[in-house]
Write a protein that holds these residues in place. Sequence first.
Motif, PDB file in Angstrom:
ATOM      1  N   ARG A   1       8.998  -2.874  -5.737  1.00 28.53           N
ATOM      2  CA  ARG A   1       7.933  -1.916  -5.504  1.00 28.53           C
ATOM      3  C   ARG A   1       8.472  -0.510  -5.745  1.00 28.53           C
ATOM      4  O   ARG A   1       9.519  -0.160  -5.216  1.00 28.53           O
TER       5      ARG A   1
ATOM      6  N   ASP B   1       8.014   3.327  -4.989  1.00 28.60           N
ATOM      7  CA  ASP B   1       7.403   4.020  -3.862  1.00 28.60           C
ATOM      8  C   ASP B   1       6.236   4.910  -4.240  1.00 28.60           C
ATOM      9  O   ASP B   1       5.348   5.131  -3.443  1.00 28.60           O
TER      10      ASP B   1
ATOM     11  N   GLY C   1       1.758   3.289  -5.144  1.00 25.15           N
ATOM     12  CA  GLY C   1       0.957   2.558  -4.177  1.00 25.15           C
ATOM     13  C   GLY C   1       1.724   1.393  -3.639  1.00 25.15           C
ATOM     14  O   GLY C   1       2.932   1.481  -3.423  1.00 25.15           O
ATOM     15  N   ASN C   2       1.067   0.297  -3.445  1.00 31.90           N
ATOM     16  CA  ASN C   2       1.715  -0.850  -2.866  1.00 31.90           C
ATOM     17  C   ASN C   2       1.840  -1.979  -3.883  1.00 31.90           C
ATOM     18  O   ASN C   2       1.921  -3.135  -3.526  1.00 31.90           O
ATOM     19  N   MET C   3       1.851  -1.632  -5.166  1.00 29.82           N
ATOM     20  CA  MET C   3       1.883  -2.629  -6.217  1.00 29.82           C
ATOM     21  C   MET C   3       3.260  -3.283  -6.292  1.00 29.82           C
ATOM     22  O   MET C   3       4.284  -2.593  -6.305  1.00 29.82           O
TER      23      MET C   3
END
Lengths: 112, 114
Positions: free
Chosen positions: A92, A94, A97-99
């Motif tokens: 991931r 930072d 997003g949270n992809m």
Amino acid sequence: QKEVEQNSGPLSVPEGAIASLNCTYSDRVSQSFFWYRQYSGKSPELIMSIYSNGDKEDGRFTAQLNKASQYVSLLIRDSQPSDSATYLCAVREDNAGNMLTFGGGTRLMVKP
Amino acid sequence: ETGVTQSPTHLIKTRGQQVTLRCSSQSGHNTVSWYQQALGQGPQFIFQYYREEENGRGNFPPRFSGLQFPNYSSELNVNALELDDSALYLCASSLDPSASYEQYFGPGTRLTVT
């Protein structure tokens, strides 16, 4: 484009041995790293997360992270036949997003 | 068990049709991400919803769309189905994206397009 690479395997180890699973990633901005286990026909199950360089241990599992080498690994001690599964590495970034970006997975076979 | 549920479990559709997949997030989680996993590959990010707004999108065409509801459950809609859309569709829930990075997957929906 961020890439996450894993050896597809199968990695075959005898019961009781240490299984070592490796993952490399291309993007130096990646900050969070995850290992998921996926049994055939099932969904991925989170087993480890690691955010800082070094080792993180949880039971029989140890995750190792080296950001300078863009390398993350998972060690499974005292491997059991029930550990036979596909192990997915995910990273991931930072500021994205949270992809999660996943590797293709390594199939582990633990033989009795 | 992660507490994330998905429906239906399996689905068979014909090319050109439309499909809606549903996901209920884990209690306390307000973020839902959708992934597509083709056979033998790792999951690929489709999009994410946070507090009913799209919060990021992967490299998928506009015929893939979604919604998130006030109770944080979510839908994935796919229009004009193609054979290559056959895959396992995974929903993952997580806490506020700025506070937590761990995503927990539901059991998935297996979509077959014929």
